[in-house]
Design a protein around this motif. Structure first.
Motif, PDB file in Angstrom:
ATOM      1  N   MET B   1       0.860  -1.176   0.000  1.00 20.92           N
ATOM      2  CA  MET B   1       0.000   0.000   0.000  1.00 20.92           C
ATOM      3  C   MET B   1       0.896   1.226   0.000  1.00 20.92           C
ATOM      4  SD  MET B   1      -3.191   0.722   2.505  1.00 20.92           S
ATOM      5  CE  MET B   1      -2.425   1.247   3.970  1.00 20.92           C
ATOM      6  N   SER B   2       0.870   1.846  -1.099  1.00 22.02           N
ATOM      7  CA  SER B   2       1.759   3.009  -1.214  1.00 22.02           C
ATOM      8  C   SER B   2       0.948   4.278  -1.177  1.00 22.02           C
ATOM      9  CB  SER B   2       2.548   2.921  -2.536  1.00 22.02           C
ATOM     10  OG  SER B   2       3.172   4.154  -2.762  1.00 22.02           O
ATOM     11  N   ASP B   3       1.411   5.223  -0.325  1.00 17.07           N
ATOM     12  CA  ASP B   3       0.715   6.500  -0.177  1.00 17.07           C
ATOM     13  C   ASP B   3       0.723   7.282  -1.491  1.00 17.07           C
ATOM     14  OD1 ASP B   3       0.186   5.885   2.378  1.00 17.07           O
ATOM     15  OD2 ASP B   3       1.892   6.997   3.221  1.00 17.07           O
ATOM     16  N   ALA B   4       1.758   7.109  -2.247  1.00 19.12           N
ATOM     17  CA  ALA B   4       1.946   7.946  -3.437  1.00 19.12           C
ATOM     18  C   ALA B   4       0.853   7.721  -4.461  1.00 19.12           C
ATOM     19  CB  ALA B   4       3.303   7.653  -4.044  1.00 19.12           C
ATOM     20  N   THR B   5       0.297   6.540  -4.509  1.00 19.57           N
ATOM     21  CA  THR B   5      -0.689   6.230  -5.526  1.00 19.57           C
ATOM     22  C   THR B   5      -2.071   6.730  -5.178  1.00 19.57           C
ATOM     23  OG1 THR B   5      -1.121   4.113  -4.497  1.00 19.57           O
ATOM     24  CG2 THR B   5       0.563   4.178  -6.229  1.00 19.57           C
ATOM     25  N   ILE B   6      -2.247   7.157  -3.929  1.00 21.17           N
ATOM     26  CA  ILE B   6      -3.600   7.502  -3.500  1.00 21.17           C
ATOM     27  C   ILE B   6      -3.907   8.950  -3.822  1.00 21.17           C
ATOM     28  CG2 ILE B   6      -5.051   7.886  -1.468  1.00 21.17           C
ATOM     29  CD1 ILE B   6      -3.729   5.458  -0.251  1.00 21.17           C
ATOM     30  N   GLN B   7      -5.057   9.103  -4.492  1.00 22.31           N
ATOM     31  CA  GLN B   7      -5.527  10.472  -4.689  1.00 22.31           C
ATOM     32  C   GLN B   7      -6.483  10.784  -3.562  1.00 22.31           C
ATOM     33  OE1 GLN B   7      -8.266  11.210  -7.874  1.00 22.31           O
ATOM     34  NE2 GLN B   7      -7.378  13.230  -8.238  1.00 22.31           N
ATOM     35  N   THR B   8      -6.240  11.851  -2.845  1.00 21.77           N
ATOM     36  CA  THR B   8      -7.059  12.157  -1.682  1.00 21.77           C
ATOM     37  C   THR B   8      -8.348  12.796  -2.126  1.00 21.77           C
ATOM     38  OG1 THR B   8      -6.121  14.345  -1.423  1.00 21.77           O
ATOM     39  CG2 THR B   8      -5.013  12.551  -0.261  1.00 21.77           C
ATOM     40  N   ALA B   9      -9.323  12.740  -1.229  1.00 24.64           N
ATOM     41  CA  ALA B   9     -10.626  13.337  -1.507  1.00 24.64           C
ATOM     42  C   ALA B   9     -10.469  14.819  -1.750  1.00 24.64           C
ATOM     43  CB  ALA B   9     -11.568  13.095  -0.321  1.00 24.64           C
ATOM     44  N   ARG B  10      -9.542  15.345  -1.050  1.00 21.25           N
ATOM     45  CA  ARG B  10      -9.338  16.778  -1.182  1.00 21.25           C
ATOM     46  C   ARG B  10      -8.826  17.095  -2.592  1.00 21.25           C
ATOM     47  NH1 ARG B  10      -6.369  20.565   3.087  1.00 21.25           N
ATOM     48  NH2 ARG B  10      -5.920  22.313   1.693  1.00 21.25           N
ATOM     49  N   ASP B  11      -7.914  16.193  -3.079  1.00 20.37           N
ATOM     50  CA  ASP B  11      -7.399  16.363  -4.424  1.00 20.37           C
ATOM     51  C   ASP B  11      -8.533  16.261  -5.436  1.00 20.37           C
ATOM     52  OD1 ASP B  11      -4.896  16.751  -3.455  1.00 20.37           O
ATOM     53  OD2 ASP B  11      -4.280  14.641  -3.671  1.00 20.37           O
ATOM     54  N   ALA B  12      -9.501  15.387  -5.061  1.00 13.70           N
ATOM     55  CA  ALA B  12     -10.624  15.171  -5.983  1.00 13.70           C
ATOM     56  C   ALA B  12     -11.716  16.210  -5.798  1.00 13.70           C
ATOM     57  CB  ALA B  12     -11.201  13.765  -5.746  1.00 13.70           C
ATOM     58  N   GLY B  13     -11.521  17.188  -4.937  1.00 18.69           N
ATOM     59  CA  GLY B  13     -12.507  18.254  -4.725  1.00 18.69           C
ATOM     60  C   GLY B  13     -13.704  17.772  -3.945  1.00 18.69           C
ATOM     61  N   LEU B  14     -13.469  16.790  -3.103  1.00 14.28           N
ATOM     62  CA  LEU B  14     -14.575  16.276  -2.305  1.00 14.28           C
ATOM     63  C   LEU B  14     -14.293  16.533  -0.818  1.00 14.28           C
ATOM     64  CD1 LEU B  14     -15.076  12.856  -4.122  1.00 14.28           C
ATOM     65  CD2 LEU B  14     -16.534  14.897  -4.297  1.00 14.28           C
ATOM     66  N   VAL B  15     -15.417  16.591  -0.097  1.00 12.35           N
ATOM     67  CA  VAL B  15     -15.254  16.737   1.344  1.00 12.35           C
ATOM     68  C   VAL B  15     -16.263  15.826   2.040  1.00 12.35           C
ATOM     69  CG1 VAL B  15     -16.735  18.786   1.432  1.00 12.35           C
ATOM     70  CG2 VAL B  15     -15.120  18.344   3.274  1.00 12.35           C
ATOM     71  N   ALA B  16     -15.766  15.110   3.044  1.00 10.76           N
ATOM     72  CA  ALA B  16     -16.648  14.167   3.745  1.00 10.76           C
ATOM     73  C   ALA B  16     -17.155  14.814   5.037  1.00 10.76           C
ATOM     74  CB  ALA B  16     -15.879  12.895   4.083  1.00 10.76           C
ATOM     75  N   CYS B  17     -18.391  14.435   5.307  1.00 10.88           N
ATOM     76  CA  CYS B  17     -18.947  14.907   6.577  1.00 10.88           C
ATOM     77  C   CYS B  17     -18.267  14.132   7.697  1.00 10.88           C
ATOM     78  CB  CYS B  17     -20.467  14.699   6.622  1.00 10.88           C
ATOM     79  SG  CYS B  17     -21.179  15.116   8.225  1.00 10.88           S
ATOM     80  N   THR B  18     -17.770  14.853   8.695  1.00 10.00           N
ATOM     81  CA  THR B  18     -17.058  14.166   9.789  1.00 10.00           C
ATOM     82  C   THR B  18     -18.017  13.467  10.724  1.00 10.00           C
ATOM     83  OG1 THR B  18     -17.042  16.289  10.926  1.00 10.00           O
ATOM     84  CG2 THR B  18     -15.011  15.627   9.806  1.00 10.00           C
ATOM     85  N   GLN B  19     -19.305  13.826  10.610  1.00  9.22           N
ATOM     86  CA  GLN B  19     -20.276  13.239  11.531  1.00  9.22           C
ATOM     87  C   GLN B  19     -20.865  11.940  10.950  1.00  9.22           C
ATOM     88  OE1 GLN B  19     -20.879  14.773  14.595  1.00  9.22           O
ATOM     89  NE2 GLN B  19     -19.167  16.039  13.874  1.00  9.22           N
ATOM     90  N   CYS B  20     -21.410  12.063   9.682  1.00  9.04           N
ATOM     91  CA  CYS B  20     -22.100  10.897   9.155  1.00  9.04           C
ATOM     92  C   CYS B  20     -21.351  10.232   7.994  1.00  9.04           C
ATOM     93  CB  CYS B  20     -23.535  11.261   8.704  1.00  9.04           C
ATOM     94  SG  CYS B  20     -23.553  12.467   7.358  1.00  9.04           S
ATOM     95  N   GLY B  21     -20.300  10.902   7.558  1.00  8.18           N
ATOM     96  CA  GLY B  21     -19.463  10.272   6.542  1.00  8.18           C
ATOM     97  C   GLY B  21     -19.897  10.507   5.102  1.00  8.18           C
ATOM     98  N   ARG B  22     -20.997  11.186   4.858  1.00  7.01           N
ATOM     99  CA  ARG B  22     -21.445  11.435   3.482  1.00  7.01           C
ATOM    100  C   ARG B  22     -20.495  12.390   2.779  1.00  7.01           C
ATOM    101  NH1 ARG B  22     -26.703  12.138   0.304  1.00  7.01           N
ATOM    102  NH2 ARG B  22     -25.885  13.510  -1.313  1.00  7.01           N
ATOM    103  N   VAL B  23     -20.236  12.057   1.506  1.00  3.98           N
ATOM    104  CA  VAL B  23     -19.272  12.852   0.742  1.00  3.98           C
ATOM    105  C   VAL B  23     -20.020  13.930  -0.056  1.00  3.98           C
ATOM    106  CG1 VAL B  23     -17.503  12.810  -1.044  1.00  3.98           C
ATOM    107  CG2 VAL B  23     -17.699  10.931   0.579  1.00  3.98           C
ATOM    108  N   HIS B  24     -19.509  15.127   0.031  1.00  2.88           N
ATOM    109  CA  HIS B  24     -20.120  16.239  -0.690  1.00  2.88           C
ATOM    110  C   HIS B  24     -19.117  16.852  -1.617  1.00  2.88           C
ATOM    111  CE1 HIS B  24     -22.447  15.862   3.039  1.00  2.88           C
ATOM    112  NE2 HIS B  24     -23.477  16.377   2.355  1.00  2.88           N
ATOM    113  N   GLY B  25     -19.618  17.731  -2.460  1.00  3.42           N
ATOM    114  CA  GLY B  25     -18.718  18.533  -3.279  1.00  3.42           C
ATOM    115  C   GLY B  25     -18.029  19.562  -2.400  1.00  3.42           C
ATOM    116  N   ALA B  26     -16.925  20.069  -2.875  1.00  2.00           N
ATOM    117  CA  ALA B  26     -16.110  20.961  -2.057  1.00  2.00           C
ATOM    118  C   ALA B  26     -16.834  22.262  -1.721  1.00  2.00           C
ATOM    119  CB  ALA B  26     -14.805  21.265  -2.785  1.00  2.00           C
ATOM    120  N   GLN B  27     -17.790  22.643  -2.626  1.00  2.00           N
ATOM    121  CA  GLN B  27     -18.441  23.926  -2.396  1.00  2.00           C
ATOM    122  C   GLN B  27     -19.498  23.858  -1.304  1.00  2.00           C
ATOM    123  OE1 GLN B  27     -18.666  22.061  -5.087  1.00  2.00           O
ATOM    124  NE2 GLN B  27     -20.855  21.661  -5.430  1.00  2.00           N
ATOM    125  N   GLU B  28     -19.932  22.653  -0.970  1.00  2.00           N
ATOM    126  CA  GLU B  28     -20.953  22.519   0.069  1.00  2.00           C
ATOM    127  C   GLU B  28     -20.398  22.965   1.431  1.00  2.00           C
ATOM    128  OE1 GLU B  28     -24.088  21.489  -0.181  1.00  2.00           O
ATOM    129  OE2 GLU B  28     -24.018  21.146  -2.372  1.00  2.00           O
TER     130      GLU B  28
END
Lengths: 695, 207
Positions: B1-28
């Protein structure tokens, strides 16, 4: 390619906001915490109180950080450190006192360590049994600058400085009658207490500080007398054996009473010195004088012995007590054969008792006495009472006293002229009595009787001889009655008095000079007796006459006649010269001696020992209780044994006497006390925590 | 498992809710499901961490100076600080209890302070420990933090139970309150920490 899905456009422009504008509210929390912490720290520092140091001889049980400082049983501070003074002489206790108390502390502050104590007066400091000792302090509420170091007391002071009352000093010869905390009673009500007795500087007098609480201290005047009323007082009087017992506490720990028997005393200052009398009676009888405290001193000089005159004998004027003899001292005048011992007697006289105003001085007294002396007022010795051997000084007008005047300028005190002691007057009186006896016209009487008998004789020789015997007998009877009565009868009585007086005089007279005078008196008494006997010489003639009468009345009952006459004479003789008559005074004295001995025995005997035993028991009980309250039952046992011992004491005395009933009531009191202690012990066994919670 | 290969949600313009885990667009800015505030990274996180940390530290000082327990036995009062109590327990040969108290009241709080400070520091400045280790450290701190309250519980229980009027009485001292506050503040401090920052720093360092 252009349709290739692009990642969502993201505005990624990190703002560069001012760090202040972006400041989180959370920062308020540490700031608040800091402020609160600093606040607490500052308050703790500010409330820390002031450190004071107290020196104690003995600080048993005082622990740093635990022992508390109390004022009126409320904690006002804590001991921080226990150390020693620089020279290791004393224990130095450092205590931190609350800030709100500090302004009131001043140099009057007294501190002492409170420990459990069980005394006859009660139990105190019981709360310290488990919680440990504490330091109690008290001071006047005036406030003021407090010194850094205080002197601690060994024990609770007799008087709290905040208590109001008067402190007086009692002087006594025997320190065993009081102890620290001995109650002071007025009419049986406790109004004060004493400190432990101490010796004065010379060691000759025991001083006891006593404190009388306000408002009872206004009962104290210069006329007040204190006496010891501890323990039993057993007296043997006309109404039998009586026992006087104060309170149970007074029995165990002693007690002191006071009362004022005279009017006219002035209020006393604190520190007034009183004498502590042995009992109420002596307090009363010695209670004269120094009533007003204003006395003047005069002197008088007696020639010859004044044996029996001691301080404080009474000084009387016109039969009233006006003062006391302060001192008697001898000095020698003249030289060689003319050398003579004189006694200088200092008289302390209270002008008030002479009827002068209260504030009269020496001059006023002299002004009063001076004209009286010119008219014959003299000081002389007088016997205090018929049987006693004590003398008093009397200022009295003496008839025929030589001219004399009051020596106002004499040093150191004005001198009142004196006449030879009244003891010699008594001799003179005796002489006078004998002279009177001598002067009685017995001879005349007897001559008359003789002539009467002569007349009878002539009658008897007469013609009416038959009637004579009876008449003669009647006549003799009459003569007998005549001699027996009136002046003749007074003869034995007066002779008896004279003998009694003689007896007293002989008892009292000790010095050579008086004895010489006495023997001369006796010589004259002898002469008087001789006169008496010459007078009696005529009696045989009377008898002879009677015999003649008897002879002439031959057939008549002559024997009866002679016998009755002889009987009469013998009777008169026996009456005058009877051994029993002479023995009366010694017998009376012996009886008094026995009475006194009996009282002394009762005073020093088993009663006191039992009291002492009771005291010892109470003391050991105290110690036991100090160690552990569990020993209470043994105290009960000891009290019971005290009761048993007292019962033994009672059985030694007769039944149904005052002594018995008094003692029984006291024993009931003791039994009740014992029962109380027992029930206390039982309830403590049942619920020990009641001791802790004071319920 | 290499860190280098992972594209983060942030890189993908996504943001996850820290409470329920649902992924939203960055503008939300708000989770459409649970209503929690969304943010890709909590920018005030470090500030809050340090603020709570300081508050906890300030409270920890009186907690150690002032008495924790006021024991009065037969009228005589005895004050015990935390360390004083531990020493007394050692005197009574109760080594086990002494160790537990010492561990819970001294070792854990101090380690927590050090750990949180280290984590917050490592986000901003290069550090030697790899992100995974620091993530474990963070989880441990969050988990173990509550156990520091054991001392406070002991005090609370004792003072509630041991009330025998005159014989024995136990009251909590000032230290009990400040210690509880200190523990609470450090827990808040740990919670305020946005653990995603660990990885950001890790990535920054790698790139």
């Amino acid at each position: 390619m252009t349709d290739m899905p692009q990642p969502a456009e993201m505005e990624r422009r990190p703002r560069k906001p001012s760090p202040w504008r972006n400041l989180s509210v959370v920062w308020l929390v540490p700031v608040l915490a800091l402020v609160v912490s600093l606040g607490i720290a500052w308050r703790t520092y500010a409330d820390r109180g002031q450190l004071i140091e107290i020196e104690f001889q003995n600080a048993a049980g005082v622990k740093a950080g635990e022992t508390t400082l109390h004022y009126r049983d409320v904690i006002i501070g804590t001991v921080e450190n226990v150390g020693f003074t620089e020279d290791l002489e004393k224990v130095l206790v450092s205590a931190r006192v609350d800030n709100n108390i500090v302004p009131f502390l001043n140099e009057t502050a007294q501190f002492w360590v409170v420990r459990p104590e069980v005394t006859a007066q009660g139990v105190s400091g019981l709360s310290t049994v488990l919680s440990g000792v504490y330091i109690e302090g008290t001071w006047e509420k005036t406030g003021g600058p407090a010194p850094d170091r205080f002197q601690g007391l060994d024990q609770r002071p007799l008087v709290d400085v905040t208590d109001e009352g008067t402190r007086v000093t009692l002087t006594t010869q025997d320190g065993t009658v009081t102890s620290a905390g001995t109650p002071v009673f007025y009419r049986g009500v406790q109004v004060g207490r004493t400190e432990a007795p101490r010796l004065d500087e010379s060691g000759s007098v025991v001083m006891v500080e006593a404190f009388v609480e306000a408002p009872h201290d206004r009962l104290l005047t210069t006329a007040t007398r204190f006496w010891d009323n501890s323990g039993f007082s057993v007296s043997l009087g006309a109404d039998g054996l009586t026992l006087d017992v104060g309170s149970f506490a007074a029995l165990l720990s002693g007690g002191i009473s006071f009362n004022t028997f005279f009017d006219g005393g002035r209020p006393v200052e604190a520190g007034h010195i009183y004498e502590l009398y042995v009992d109420q009676d002596s307090a009363k009888t010695n209670a004269f004088s120094r009533v007003s405290g204003n006395t003047v001193t005069l002197a008088t000089v007696f020639q010859g012995g004044v044996s029996g005159l001691t301080s404080p004998a009474e000084v009387r004027y016109e039969g009233l007590k006006i003062g006391e003899v302060r001192s008697v001292s001898a000095f020698v005048t003249g030289e060689g054969n003319d050398m003579e011992v004189s006694q200088q007697v200092l008289l302390e006289i209270d002008p008030e008792l002479m009827g002068l105003p209260a504030n009269s001085g020496l001059e006023d007294v002299l002004d009063l006495l001076s004209p009286a002396v010119d008219e014959g007022l003299r000081a002389r010795l007088e016997s205090a009472n018929l049987l006693g051997s004590t003398l008093i000084v009397e200022l009295a007008k003496v008839e025929g006293a030589g001219p004399a005047s009051l020596d106002r300028t004499a040093d150191p005190y004005p001198v009142i002229p004196s006449v030879p002691s009244n003891v010699q007057d008594i001799n003179a009186t005796l002489e006078g009595v004998l002279k009177r006896v001598n002067g009685l016209r017995i001879e005349e009487l007897i001559q008359q009787a003789t002539s009467t008998l002569a007349s009878i004789e002539t009658v008897a020789t007469g013609s009416e001889i038959q009637t004579i015997p009876k008449a003669v007998v009647d006549l003799i009877e009459d003569a007998r009655a005549l001699v027996n009565s009136e002046a003749a009868k007074a003869l034995p009585g007066e002779a008896l008095d004279a003998l009694a007086d003689l007896r007293i005089t002989i008892d009292r007279v000790n010095s050579d000079g008086v004895i010489a005078k006495l023997s001369s008196t006796l010589a004259s008494a002898d002469a008087a007796m001789a006169n008496l006997s010459t007078a009696s010489d005529e009696l045989p003639a009377l008898v002879a006459d009677l015999r003649e009468v008897a002879a002439e009345a031959r057939d008549l009952p002559a024997r009866e006649l002679v016998e009755s006459a002889t009987e009469f004479l013998n009777g008169a003789d026996a009456l005058i010269d009877s051994e029993e008559t002479r023995a009366i005074p010694p017998a009376l004295t012996a009886a008094l001696e026995q009475l006194r001995g009996l009282l002394a025995e009762l005073q020093t005997g088993g009663a006191i020992e039992n009291t002492n035993a009771a005291l010892a028991s109470a003391r050991s009980a105290t110690e036991s209780l100090e160690r552990a309250t569990a020993d209470l039952p043994s105290l009960t046992a000891r009290l019971e044994s005290l009761v048993a011992r007292s019962e033994d004491l009672i059985s030694a005395y007769g039944a149904r006497s005052d002594f018995n009933s008094e003692t029984l009531s006291m024993l009931r009191e003791i039994s009740a006390a014992a029962r109380t202690v027992t029930s206390l012990a039982r309830s403590l066994e049942r619920s020990p925590n009641s001791l802790l919670f004071g319920k | 498992m290499s860190d280098a290969t992972i594209q983060t949600a942030r890189d993908a313009g996504l943001v996850a809710c820290t409470q329920c885990g649902r992924v939203h667009g960055a503008q939300e800015t708000m989770c459409v499901r649970c209503g929690a505030a969304l943010s890709s990274r909590d920018e005030t996180s470090l500030q809050r961490v340090w603020a709570w940390w300081f508050a906890g530290l300030i409270c920890y000082i009186p907690a150690n100076i002032y008495p924790m327990l006021k024991t009065s036995t037969f009228g005589s009062e005895l004050d015990n600080t935390i360390i004083g109590g531990v020493i007394e327990l050692i005197d009574y040969k109760s080594y086990g209890v002494a160790f537990i108290v010492f561990f819970a009241s001294v070792v854990i709080p101090i380690s927590k302070f050090l750990a949180i400070a280290y984590l917050a520091y490592s986000v901003q400045y290069p550090t030697t420990l790899p992100g995974k280790v620091r993530q474990h450290l963070y989880e441990t701190v969050e988990f173990i933090g509550r156990w520091s309250m054991i001392d406070v519980f002991v005090v609370a229980i004792l003072s509630a139970l041991v009330q025998f009027n005159f014989i024995v009485n136990i009251h909590p001292g000032i230290a009990a309150v400040s210690f509880a506050l200190s523990v609470a503040f450090t827990m808040l401090s740990a919670q305020s920490f946005d653990s995603r920052l660990i990885w950001d720093a890790d990535e920054d360092r790698r790139t």
